[in-house]
Scaffold this motif. Structure first.
Motif, PDB file in Angstrom:
ATOM      1  N   PRO A 161       0.827  -1.221   0.000  1.00 39.84           N
ATOM      2  CA  PRO A 161       0.000   0.000   0.000  1.00 39.84           C
ATOM      3  C   PRO A 161       0.858   1.268   0.000  1.00 39.84           C
ATOM      4  O   PRO A 161       1.903   1.318   0.659  1.00 39.84           O
ATOM      5  N   GLN A 162       0.421   2.264  -0.755  1.00 43.53           N
ATOM      6  CA  GLN A 162       1.136   3.544  -0.808  1.00 43.53           C
ATOM      7  C   GLN A 162       0.907   4.280   0.516  1.00 43.53           C
ATOM      8  O   GLN A 162      -0.181   4.215   1.069  1.00 43.53           O
ATOM      9  N   VAL A 163       1.959   4.924   1.024  1.00 47.53           N
ATOM     10  CA  VAL A 163       1.780   5.694   2.262  1.00 47.53           C
ATOM     11  C   VAL A 163       1.943   7.187   1.969  1.00 47.53           C
ATOM     12  O   VAL A 163       2.529   7.574   0.943  1.00 47.53           O
ATOM     13  N   SER A 164       1.401   7.988   2.918  1.00 45.65           N
ATOM     14  CA  SER A 164       1.430   9.441   2.729  1.00 45.65           C
ATOM     15  C   SER A 164       2.866   9.971   2.809  1.00 45.65           C
ATOM     16  O   SER A 164       3.701   9.460   3.549  1.00 45.65           O
ATOM     17  N   TRP A 165       3.112  11.064   2.076  1.00 45.79           N
ATOM     18  CA  TRP A 165       4.407  11.758   2.147  1.00 45.79           C
ATOM     19  C   TRP A 165       4.664  12.300   3.549  1.00 45.79           C
ATOM     20  O   TRP A 165       5.811  12.567   3.910  1.00 45.79           O
ATOM     21  N   LEU A 166       3.586  12.460   4.334  1.00 45.95           N
ATOM     22  CA  LEU A 166       3.751  13.011   5.686  1.00 45.95           C
ATOM     23  C   LEU A 166       4.571  12.088   6.578  1.00 45.95           C
ATOM     24  O   LEU A 166       5.079  12.507   7.611  1.00 45.95           O
ATOM     25  N   TYR A 167       4.704  10.813   6.172  1.00 48.08           N
ATOM     26  CA  TYR A 167       5.504   9.886   6.978  1.00 48.08           C
ATOM     27  C   TYR A 167       7.009  10.106   6.771  1.00 48.08           C
ATOM     28  O   TYR A 167       7.808   9.666   7.591  1.00 48.08           O
ATOM     29  N   VAL A 168       7.371  10.753   5.676  1.00 47.84           N
ATOM     30  CA  VAL A 168       8.810  10.945   5.389  1.00 47.84           C
ATOM     31  C   VAL A 168       9.508  11.744   6.507  1.00 47.84           C
ATOM     32  O   VAL A 168      10.554  11.320   7.006  1.00 47.84           O
ATOM     33  N   PRO A 169       8.929  12.902   6.961  1.00 51.11           N
ATOM     34  CA  PRO A 169       9.598  13.618   8.065  1.00 51.11           C
ATOM     35  C   PRO A 169       9.705  12.772   9.332  1.00 51.11           C
ATOM     36  O   PRO A 169      10.694  12.880  10.062  1.00 51.11           O
ATOM     37  N   VAL A 170       8.683  11.928   9.583  1.00 54.06           N
ATOM     38  CA  VAL A 170       8.725  11.072  10.784  1.00 54.06           C
ATOM     39  C   VAL A 170       9.905  10.103  10.671  1.00 54.06           C
ATOM     40  O   VAL A 170      10.684   9.928  11.614  1.00 54.06           O
ATOM     41  N   VAL A 171      10.056   9.498   9.472  1.00 53.94           N
ATOM     42  CA  VAL A 171      11.183   8.580   9.233  1.00 53.94           C
ATOM     43  C   VAL A 171      12.503   9.335   9.408  1.00 53.94           C
ATOM     44  O   VAL A 171      13.453   8.824  10.019  1.00 53.94           O
ATOM     45  N   MET A 172      12.545  10.587   8.910  1.00 54.09           N
ATOM     46  CA  MET A 172      13.788  11.374   9.014  1.00 54.09           C
ATOM     47  C   MET A 172      14.153  11.633  10.468  1.00 54.09           C
ATOM     48  O   MET A 172      15.316  11.491  10.856  1.00 54.09           O
ATOM     49  N   VAL A 173      13.149  11.999  11.282  1.00 57.71           N
ATOM     50  CA  VAL A 173      13.423  12.308  12.691  1.00 57.71           C
ATOM     51  C   VAL A 173      13.917  11.049  13.423  1.00 57.71           C
ATOM     52  O   VAL A 173      14.908  11.092  14.155  1.00 57.71           O
ATOM     53  N   PHE A 174      13.235   9.913  13.173  1.00 58.54           N
ATOM     54  CA  PHE A 174      13.658   8.672  13.831  1.00 58.54           C
ATOM     55  C   PHE A 174      15.053   8.258  13.370  1.00 58.54           C
ATOM     56  O   PHE A 174      15.871   7.809  14.171  1.00 58.54           O
ATOM     57  N   SER A 175      15.335   8.414  12.078  1.00 56.31           N
ATOM     58  CA  SER A 175      16.658   8.051  11.557  1.00 56.31           C
ATOM     59  C   SER A 175      17.737   8.930  12.187  1.00 56.31           C
ATOM     60  O   SER A 175      18.817   8.452  12.532  1.00 56.31           O
ATOM     61  N   TRP A 176      17.404  10.214  12.361  1.00 52.80           N
ATOM     62  CA  TRP A 176      18.362  11.135  12.987  1.00 52.80           C
ATOM     63  C   TRP A 176      18.623  10.710  14.433  1.00 52.80           C
ATOM     64  O   TRP A 176      19.766  10.726  14.897  1.00 52.80           O
ATOM     65  N   LEU A 177      17.544  10.304  15.149  1.00 49.41           N
ATOM     66  CA  LEU A 177      17.721   9.858  16.534  1.00 49.41           C
ATOM     67  C   LEU A 177      18.584   8.596  16.600  1.00 49.41           C
ATOM     68  O   LEU A 177      19.445   8.478  17.470  1.00 49.41           O
ATOM     69  N   ILE A 178      18.351   7.671  15.654  1.00 44.09           N
ATOM     70  CA  ILE A 178      19.175   6.449  15.617  1.00 44.09           C
ATOM     71  C   ILE A 178      20.637   6.847  15.381  1.00 44.09           C
ATOM     72  O   ILE A 178      21.552   6.375  16.056  1.00 44.09           O
ATOM     73  N   GLY A 179      20.842   7.746  14.429  1.00 42.50           N
ATOM     74  CA  GLY A 179      22.200   8.227  14.130  1.00 42.50           C
ATOM     75  C   GLY A 179      22.840   8.866  15.345  1.00 42.50           C
ATOM     76  O   GLY A 179      24.014   8.650  15.642  1.00 42.50           O
ATOM     77  N   LYS A 180      22.043   9.625  16.091  1.00 39.79           N
ATOM     78  CA  LYS A 180      22.580  10.321  17.261  1.00 39.79           C
ATOM     79  C   LYS A 180      23.000   9.322  18.350  1.00 39.79           C
ATOM     80  O   LYS A 180      24.071   9.461  18.944  1.00 39.79           O
ATOM     81  N   LEU A 181      22.146   8.320  18.575  1.00 38.83           N
ATOM     82  CA  LEU A 181      22.489   7.298  19.568  1.00 38.83           C
ATOM     83  C   LEU A 181      23.774   6.579  19.169  1.00 38.83           C
ATOM     84  O   LEU A 181      24.657   6.326  19.992  1.00 38.83           O
ATOM     85  N   TRP A 182      23.867   6.272  17.889  1.00 44.69           N
ATOM     86  CA  TRP A 182      25.031   5.561  17.350  1.00 44.69           C
ATOM     87  C   TRP A 182      26.309   6.385  17.567  1.00 44.69           C
ATOM     88  O   TRP A 182      27.307   5.892  18.106  1.00 44.69           O
ATOM     89  N   ILE A 183      26.260   7.662  17.180  1.00 43.34           N
ATOM     90  CA  ILE A 183      27.459   8.506  17.271  1.00 43.34           C
ATOM     91  C   ILE A 183      27.807   8.815  18.732  1.00 43.34           C
ATOM     92  O   ILE A 183      28.982   8.855  19.100  1.00 43.34           O
ATOM     93  N   ARG A 184      26.788   9.005  19.556  1.00 42.00           N
ATOM     94  CA  ARG A 184      27.069   9.248  20.988  1.00 42.00           C
ATOM     95  C   ARG A 184      27.754   8.038  21.592  1.00 42.00           C
ATOM     96  O   ARG A 184      28.636   8.173  22.435  1.00 42.00           O
ATOM     97  N   TRP A 185      27.332   6.854  21.164  1.00 36.53           N
ATOM     98  CA  TRP A 185      27.963   5.630  21.651  1.00 36.53           C
ATOM     99  C   TRP A 185      29.429   5.595  21.214  1.00 36.53           C
ATOM    100  O   TRP A 185      30.311   5.213  21.983  1.00 36.53           O
ATOM    101  N   LYS A 186      29.679   6.052  19.973  1.00 36.32           N
ATOM    102  CA  LYS A 186      31.046   6.061  19.441  1.00 36.32           C
ATOM    103  C   LYS A 186      31.972   6.942  20.295  1.00 36.32           C
ATOM    104  O   LYS A 186      33.118   6.591  20.538  1.00 36.32           O
ATOM    105  N   TYR A 187      31.461   8.085  20.769  1.00 33.78           N
ATOM    106  CA  TYR A 187      32.287   9.016  21.562  1.00 33.78           C
ATOM    107  C   TYR A 187      32.039   8.875  23.071  1.00 33.78           C
ATOM    108  O   TYR A 187      32.335   9.783  23.831  1.00 33.78           O
ATOM    109  N   ARG A 188      31.436   7.765  23.486  1.00 32.79           N
ATOM    110  CA  ARG A 188      31.037   7.613  24.891  1.00 32.79           C
ATOM    111  C   ARG A 188      32.260   7.631  25.819  1.00 32.79           C
ATOM    112  O   ARG A 188      33.343   7.290  25.419  1.00 32.79           O
TER     113      ARG A 188
END
Lengths: 68, 183
Positions: free
Chosen positions: B156-183
């Protein structure tokens, strides 16, 4: 790169937060520097050297140099 | 110096307790749908946040930067939700294009404030944010592309409005990853 930040800080009985405040950086940055996870920029290295009243090379040294 | 540290520690404890309360409430009321669980998890969340937040390395933004970031974010969210609410009812046919474009203005202001906030961080924290944004960009690009192709293949096609949600979650995953790297 390795450094003697933890030793120098302990000699002065400063916490990481104390040194962070003096250097104008976050506690996380001091923690990462001491752990050797992050190499500072040249301005930050100079600032830390000024705080400890030492030369940069007295605090930071390459991995292959044996600490004096 | 100690007074400044005490003040910071108090601020971090208060912030931790507040976050614990919100997470506890969300867990109890929204996820498990039980007021009793909500009360217990709010109390537990507040205690854990109060006790352990000073040990977490938070991004250190000046207070005025946090205030305007939060205010502009809230305004952006309200305008965005208002626009979605208005546009979902297709019987409302006046100014639809204008209302659809309205969130762009507070959104632009919010992103300007966010860029300003990042530029005020110290060198390591700025690096963490930038690396996290790069990872977030990569993950959201991959997710959008893969799901886009799956949509072409029959999902099923999903709304474009989900793209920002995916971006925010991806950024949070990236942040956790990088914070772990410099822990």
């Amino acid at each position: 790169m390795r450094n003697k930040l933890r030793v120098l800080r302990a000699e002065r009985e400063w916490s990481q937060a104390d040194l962070a405040d003096l250097a104008g950086v976050s506690r996380q940055t001091i923690h990462a520097l001491e752990k050797g996870k992050y190499d500072p920029s040249l301005p930050l290295a100079f600032k830390l050297a000024t705080i400890f009243e030492l030369q940069i090379e007295d605090i930071f040294f390459p991995d292959d140099v044996i600490e004096a | 110096m100690n007074e400044k540290l005490d003040e910071r520690s108090k601020r971090e404890k208060a912030f931790g307790a507040a976050i614990g309360l919100v997470i506890g409430a969300a867990l109890g009321e929204v996820i498990l749908d039980s007021s009793l669980v909500a009360i217990v998890s709010m109390a537990l969340g507040a205690f854990i946040g109060y006790r352990y937040m000073p040990r977490v390395h938070l991004m250190e933004y000046p207070p005025e930067v946090v205030t305007r970031l939060v205010l502009s974010g809230v305004v952006f969210l309200i305008v965005m939700l208002g626009a979605i609410y208005y546009l979902e009812d297709e019987t409302r046919d006046t100014y639809r294009m204008v209302i659809a474009l309205a969130p762009a203005i507070p959104g632009f202001i919010f992103f300007l404030f966010m860029a300003d906030a990042i530029s005020r961080l110290d060198e390591l924290q700025r690096r963490i944010q930038v690396e996290a944004i790069a990872i977030g960009f990569g993950i959201s690009l991959l997710v959008s592309m893969v799901y886009g192709l799956l949509g072409v293949a029959g999902l099923p096609q999903v709304s474009w409005l989900y793209v920002p949600v995916v971006m925010v979650f991806s950024w949070l995953i990236g942040k956790l990853w990088i914070r772990w790297k410099y822990r």
